[in-house]
Design a protein around this motif. Structure first.
Motif, PDB file in Angstrom:
ATOM      1  N   ASP A 124      -4.792 -52.331  52.518  1.00 53.15           N
ATOM      2  CA  ASP A 124      -4.353 -52.289  51.128  1.00 53.15           C
ATOM      3  C   ASP A 124      -4.053 -50.866  50.664  1.00 53.15           C
ATOM      4  OD1 ASP A 124      -4.509 -54.936  50.852  1.00 53.15           O
ATOM      5  OD2 ASP A 124      -6.349 -54.983  49.646  1.00 53.15           O
ATOM      6  N   LEU A 125      -4.943 -49.973  51.031  1.00 53.33           N
ATOM      7  CA  LEU A 125      -4.811 -48.605  50.529  1.00 53.33           C
ATOM      8  C   LEU A 125      -3.876 -47.750  51.375  1.00 53.33           C
ATOM      9  CD1 LEU A 125      -8.508 -47.746  49.584  1.00 53.33           C
ATOM     10  CD2 LEU A 125      -6.688 -48.554  48.098  1.00 53.33           C
ATOM     11  N   TRP A 142      -6.254 -40.447  46.648  1.00 53.16           N
ATOM     12  CA  TRP A 142      -6.690 -41.413  47.663  1.00 53.16           C
ATOM     13  C   TRP A 142      -8.198 -41.586  47.651  1.00 53.16           C
ATOM     14  CZ3 TRP A 142      -3.484 -40.971  52.836  1.00 53.16           C
ATOM     15  CH2 TRP A 142      -2.207 -41.473  52.581  1.00 53.16           C
ATOM     16  N   LYS A 145      -9.145 -43.931  44.833  1.00 53.24           N
ATOM     17  CA  LYS A 145      -8.839 -45.330  45.145  1.00 53.24           C
ATOM     18  C   LYS A 145      -9.838 -45.874  46.171  1.00 53.24           C
ATOM     19  CE  LYS A 145      -4.354 -44.453  45.775  1.00 53.24           C
ATOM     20  NZ  LYS A 145      -2.993 -44.716  46.292  1.00 53.24           N
ATOM     21  N   THR A 165     -10.316 -42.403  36.247  1.00 50.99           N
ATOM     22  CA  THR A 165      -9.043 -41.738  36.535  1.00 50.99           C
ATOM     23  C   THR A 165      -9.020 -40.298  36.059  1.00 50.99           C
ATOM     24  OG1 THR A 165      -8.183 -42.701  34.499  1.00 50.99           O
ATOM     25  CG2 THR A 165      -7.698 -43.862  36.536  1.00 50.99           C
ATOM     26  N   VAL A 171       0.993 -41.026  38.760  1.00 48.55           N
ATOM     27  CA  VAL A 171       1.373 -42.027  39.755  1.00 48.55           C
ATOM     28  C   VAL A 171       0.132 -42.722  40.297  1.00 48.55           C
ATOM     29  CG1 VAL A 171       2.551 -42.408  41.938  1.00 48.55           C
ATOM     30  CG2 VAL A 171       3.399 -40.664  40.361  1.00 48.55           C
ATOM     31  N   THR A 172      -0.861 -41.912  40.640  1.00 52.02           N
ATOM     32  CA  THR A 172      -2.085 -42.497  41.191  1.00 52.02           C
ATOM     33  C   THR A 172      -2.798 -43.341  40.135  1.00 52.02           C
ATOM     34  OG1 THR A 172      -2.261 -40.452  42.441  1.00 52.02           O
ATOM     35  CG2 THR A 172      -4.120 -41.946  42.555  1.00 52.02           C
ATOM     36  N   ARG A 174      -1.462 -45.060  37.831  1.00 47.30           N
ATOM     37  CA  ARG A 174      -0.705 -46.322  37.822  1.00 47.30           C
ATOM     38  C   ARG A 174      -1.210 -47.212  38.962  1.00 47.30           C
ATOM     39  NH1 ARG A 174       2.359 -48.923  34.175  1.00 47.30           N
ATOM     40  NH2 ARG A 174       2.198 -50.892  35.298  1.00 47.30           N
ATOM     41  N   GLN A 175      -1.281 -46.634  40.175  1.00 45.80           N
ATOM     42  CA  GLN A 175      -1.735 -47.410  41.346  1.00 45.80           C
ATOM     43  C   GLN A 175      -3.166 -47.884  41.155  1.00 45.80           C
ATOM     44  OE1 GLN A 175      -1.173 -44.437  44.328  1.00 45.80           O
ATOM     45  NE2 GLN A 175       0.925 -45.072  44.797  1.00 45.80           N
ATOM     46  N   TRP A 177      -4.599 -48.625  38.360  1.00 47.98           N
ATOM     47  CA  TRP A 177      -4.634 -49.775  37.463  1.00 47.98           C
ATOM     48  C   TRP A 177      -4.141 -51.041  38.147  1.00 47.98           C
ATOM     49  CZ3 TRP A 177      -6.866 -51.087  32.983  1.00 47.98           C
ATOM     50  CH2 TRP A 177      -7.584 -50.056  32.346  1.00 47.98           C
ATOM     51  N   GLU A 178      -3.275 -50.874  39.144  1.00 45.88           N
ATOM     52  CA  GLU A 178      -2.856 -52.052  39.916  1.00 45.88           C
ATOM     53  C   GLU A 178      -4.046 -52.636  40.658  1.00 45.88           C
ATOM     54  OE1 GLU A 178       0.459 -50.697  42.220  1.00 45.88           O
ATOM     55  OE2 GLU A 178       1.713 -50.535  40.404  1.00 45.88           O
ATOM     56  N   LEU A 179      -4.883 -51.751  41.144  1.00 43.02           N
ATOM     57  CA  LEU A 179      -6.096 -52.233  41.822  1.00 43.02           C
ATOM     58  C   LEU A 179      -6.979 -52.995  40.829  1.00 43.02           C
ATOM     59  CD1 LEU A 179      -7.179 -49.094  43.916  1.00 43.02           C
ATOM     60  CD2 LEU A 179      -6.289 -51.256  44.816  1.00 43.02           C
TER      61      LEU A 179
END
Lengths: 247, 366, 371
Positions: A124-125, A142, A145, A165, A171-172, A174-175, A177-179
């Motif tokens: 996933d990561l 990274w 995450k 965060t 950008v990170t 955003r990613q 929050w997707e998680l």
């Protein structure tokens, strides 16, 4: 939003001597909900979180997490929650793999299961090639995450995130929050503190702490309407202006 | 200058806020002096002695009583057979067994009596001293029964200079001061810098408008002050509680102290450039600095008796020279006229260490 | 149990990964043992003796020759008198100053007695009294010679009691036999206690302790997982140190090694538990380091390692009953040098086991997962 109440608090208070850090807060969070816990520095967010996760004993009031009483069943609470603190909590001198194995082991995830979850997680990561890299040499984004995924390694029902965060690029974020959304979609309750007001817009419901008191709690849309403003940021300013504490 | 003062202020606050460390820092030297002054005793007293008397007659009883009449020996057990000797030694119950042969009274009259002193020589020094005392006491006891008067042919008149009562605390106060200075100036400095590195605050300071030399100076100042304070404290305790003499000049003592503190600070700085974490800094200072200093400086063990390699090695240990200086000033009342060689060595060491460590510190910046 | 293993594995990984620490943990202590052991004895050698021989006769030269022949003394001559000798003492250029007065030989022949004068640097009292002891021995030997010369016919009077000294367990009076095991105890204790005392507080400082505290693990599992790695490392150091001691210094191993290691195992529980206890008390590594240092200094000074406990005043002896290091120093010497058995050291065992229980209970209880 499905299922019952996973976090419940009523009149929850924490005093340090004469100082009341958290003053009689009450809230109910449902399963799968993303609950934003906002407030200026020193408003009492971290203290409140620490009471929920069993690191601090409340002075008075009631609180149940995953159905367990935080006073008497804090160890049961711990089995059912994940936590990611403000400070980076993985070991820089251990590799990705070793960190996962350590925390997986601490939560008693069975070895075979842990192996499968590790594989899925690094997939996933996109960390497959970095499995044996020490964390020290990974970029901060990274690492954050990874810290989130490690906090979820035992598949808890609820995850508490305390300013996850901080210091991370957009950008990170955003990613990240997707998680969070992915976890919520699986029915995991997410309790998150932040002072990025754009992030507050992503929450299902948000509460705003001012001087240890919960000043407001509703969906972002309802809050904006109530205060007759366009963004959560303005809501926050209106409330936080009255604050006496903080630095 | 203003930023520099602010910086020093911050460093002081760091140290003063940590009450526990301060307590240890000031409590420890006092405790050490008390221990060295009262508890740590190289003089053998009340050594545990067991008796194996095969005769049990009047004469042998008189001998045994004579042995225990002074405070040198303390009776612990009367043994029944030679097999018991090993037992009492193995259980650590006695340091020496006095074995008196059979028919002691009769043999004594015939002038062929024998007494065996069996010592537990796992500690050779104690064994030597205990048997020495016992032999002396037996000779005295026997002398009571002889009427020959003997003149000593080569009598020795001796004088113990500087410490006539041979108090070990006189010896140890300068040593304790040295070790404390080393601990505060070298160990604490290296750890505190390593700490800033570990937390990443070192970088923060390095990007500040302060020049690197100023940063080093700022870090060192509080420890310098702390060291001086500590020295004064130990000195006062030593002088007041134990009557340690102070025969020399306070000014010289202060100046030499500053020189040694500066040397130790540069050592600490050097170590901090090597260590990346506090743990590393601690272990490094402990094994490369403290242990050799304690063992090779003459603090506890006299350097003169060491094999030549270690004697040579001890010369590169700053503490050795400083201990000589301190003992010289305090106990002998030496002035700079006597102490210039040691002082010169320290000055040289200080200059070299400071040069190397500042150079290394600067290199790290690029 | 698995939780404990997980923590254990992590700690080992961290220790062995730290390239800066490895040599400090494993090489430095053992190297110190090999080198510094030569420094750690109270034996008196190479005493610098300044002689002012005012008589310069056959008799005085014979006496000085005796000092010269002894390997304990290094003789230097001065032609000047008292002032030069005192100056040398003041400057620390000599340890002792022997004066042989004018008419020494003449006095000997006439009155049968001629005094000598010895000035000693008494700063180190023990050293000075040993110097005096050895000097007197040498002078006494010369005295026998002189007597024989003076009364060639008569038999020298024999003492009524012949005293025979026998030295057990250490025939050659080798100080290293005593100090190698003792120093080894100190080194193992230092490494174990400092590593353990800085451990938990280190996680506090870098912030990982919170993550561990929210995990559903028992306090004892945590403490045990933290303690075991250092326990293994310390035991390994002990074994390696003993091997080196045997190899280089041929120290005696009279008793049972399993017995020694069994005791060491319990002892280390005490010291490591104490380290962790300190760690739970402290907020920073610096603090824990100073607290450990504080305890270690007391423990080591009162351990009987450098000076026998029997020499201490009674109150200090009472304190040593509560000093774990003194028990271990004692046991190491008893077992290695004298071959003591379990029955001999049962009391030591009981005491150290009680400490182990108390200290570790303290560490577990004091480690708070929440404030």
């Amino acid at each position: 939003m499905t299922g019952g109440i996973t976090i419940h608090a009523k009149g929850l208070t924490k005093r340090f001597g004469a100082f009341t850090a958290v003053n009689a807060i009450g809230l109910d969070v449902s399963a799968g909900e993303i609950f934003g816990f906002l407030g200026a520095n020193g408003a009492g967010k971290t203290t409140a979180i620490k009471m929920f996760i069993g690191l601090l004993k409340p002075t008075e009031g009631e609180a149940r997490v995953a159905g367990f009483d935080v006073y008497r069943q804090s160890e049961e609470v711990k089995k059912n929650i994940g936590y990611m603190g403000q400070r980076f909590s993985l070991y820089n001198d251990l590799s990705v793999m070793e960190n996962i194995q350590f925390y997986g082991g601490m939560y008693g995830v069975p070895a075979a299961e842990l192996k499968a979850r590790t594989a899925a997680l690094v997939d996933d990561l996109g960390l497959k090639d970095q499995l044996n890299t020490r964390l020290r040499s990974l970029p901060l984004g990274w690492k954050q995450k990874l810290a989130f995924s490690v906090a979820m390694i035992h598949e808890p029902k609820i995850i508490f995130l305390d300013e996850p965060t901080g210091g991370v690029d957009p950008v990170t974020r955003r990613q990240f929050w997707e998680l969070i959304y992915a976890a919520s979609a699986k029915g995991v309750t997410v309790f998150v503190t932040t002072h990025y007001m754009d992030e507050a817009e992503y929450c299902h419901r948000a509460s705003i702490m001012v001087d240890g008191v919960m000043a407001a709690c509703d969906t972002p849309a309802a809050l904006k309407e109530q205060f007759k403003v366009k963004t959560m940021e303005e809501v926050f300013y209106q409330l936080a202006r009255s604050a006496k504490r903080g630095d | 200058m203003k930023t520099f003062l602010a910086f020093i202020h911050k460093e002081f606050r760091h140290i003063l806020r940590d009450r526990r460390t301060l307590l240890v820092l000031f409590g420890m030297p006092v405790l050490q002096i008390v221990l060295f002054g009262y508890a740590i005793n190289t003089e053998v007293k009340e050594a545990k002695v067991a008796v194996l008397d095969h005769s049990r007659d009047e004469r042998s009883t008189s001998l045994v009583n004579a042995l225990f009449s002074a405070h040198w020996f303390r009776p612990v057990e009367t043994l029944k057979s030679p097999a018991d000797i090993d037992r009492v030694f193995k259980a650590g119950k006695a340091k020496m067994v006095v074995e008196i042969g059979p028919d002691f009274a009769q043999r004594f009259a015939e002038g062929r009596a024998q007494v065996a002193l069996i010592a537990d020589a796992s500690d050779p020094n104690t064994a030597k001293i205990v048997t020495g005392y016992a032999a002396q006491m037996i000779a005295q006891w026997a002398g009571r029964f002889s009427n020959e008067h003997t003149v000593e042919v080569l009598p020795v008149q001796y004088r113990m200079h500087y410490n006539p009562e041979m108090k070990s605390v006189f010896l140890f106060v300068p040593g304790v001061i040295t070790i404390i200075l080393m601990l505060v100036s070298a160990m604490l400095t290296s750890i505190s810098i390593a700490r800033e590195k570990e937390f990443g605050t070192m970088e923060l300071m390095l990007v500040s408008p302060l020049r690197p030399g100023m940063i080093v100076l700022g870090k060192a100042m509080p420890y310098l002050a702390l060291s001086l304070l500590n020295t004064a404290f130990v000195l006062v305790v030593g002088l007041a509680l134990f009557d340690v003499p102070m025969n020399g000049s306070y000014l010289l003592l202060t100046l030499e102290g500053l020189l040694f503190i500066l040397t130790s600070l540069s050592l600490g700085l050097l170590f901090s450039t090597i260590a990346k974490t506090q743990q590393e800094a601690l272990m490094l200072s402990l094994f490369v600095l403290m242990m050799p200093t304690i063992l090779l400086s003459g603090f506890i063990f006299p350097t003169g008796s060491m094999p030549w390699v270690l004697r040579a090695l001890s010369n590169i240990i700053p503490a050795k020279h400083f201990i000589i200086i301190l003992r010289g000033i305090m106990l002998k009342g030496n002035g700079i006229a006597m102490l210039w060689p040691q002082t010169l060595v320290l000055v040289g060491m200080c200059a070299a260490l400071l040069g190397v460590s500042i150079k290394k510190f600067n290199v790290r910046l690029q | 149990m698995r939780t404990v293993l997980v923590i254990l594995r992590k700690e080992f990984l961290q220790v062995f990964r730290n390239k800066g620490m490895l040599p400090i943990i494993f090489v430095a202590p053992l190297a110190q043992l090999l080198v510094l052991i030569h420094a750690a004895d109270f034996e008196v050698r190479n005493v610098r003796l300044l002689v002012s021989d005012m008589d310069r006769s056959t008799a005085s030269r014979a006496l000085v020759e005796r000092f010269n022949a002894s390997d304990r003394f290094q003789v230097n001559y001065t032609l000047q008198g008292f002032d030069a000798g005192m100056h040398a003492l003041d400057a620390g250029a000599t340890d002792a100053f022997l004066r042989i007065p004018v008419h020494f030989e003449q006095d000997l022949g006439r009155t049968g007695s001629a005094p000598l004068m010895l000035d000693l640097n008494g700063v180190d009292g023990q050293y000075a009294s040993l110097v005096l002891l050895y000097a007197r021995q040498i002078i006494a030997n010369e005295q026998v010679k002189v007597l024989q010369r003076m009364h060639p016919m008569a038999n020298a009077p024999k003492p009524p009691v012949e005293v025979i000294a026998r030295y057990w367990y250490n025939l050659r009076m080798n100080y290293k036999n005593l100090m190698v095991p003792g120093l080894l105890v100190v080194l193992v204790t230092l490494v174990g206690m400092f590593l353990s005392s800085m451990n938990i507080v280190r996680e506090k400082e870098i912030g990982t302790i919170e993550q561990i505290n929210v995990a559903p693990i028992k306090k004892w599992q945590f403490i045990l997982g933290k303690l075991l790695p250092f326990w293994f490392i310390s035991l390994f150091l002990l074994a390696a140190g003993l091997a080196l001691g045997k190899w280089f210094f041929d120290i005696p191993i009279e008793g049972s090694l399993p017995l020694l290691f069994a005791f060491a195992a319990v002892y280390l529980w005490v010291m490591l538990g104490l380290g962790l206890f300190i760690s739970t008390l402290s907020d920073t590594q610096q603090q824990s380091m100073f607290l450990s240092w504080f305890f270690l200094v007391i423990f080591i000074l009162l351990s009987g390692l450098f000076t026998p406990i029997d020499n201490m005043p009674h109150w200090a002896q009472v304190i040593t009953w509560f000093n774990p290091v003194s028990y271990f120093v004692d046991v190491v010497r008893l077992v290695l040098l004298k071959g003591s058995t379990f029955a001999d050291i049962a009391g030591h065992f009981a005491a150290i086991a009680a400490f182990a229980v108390a200290v570790n209970a303290g560490a577990v209880l004091n480690y708070r997962k929440r404030a």
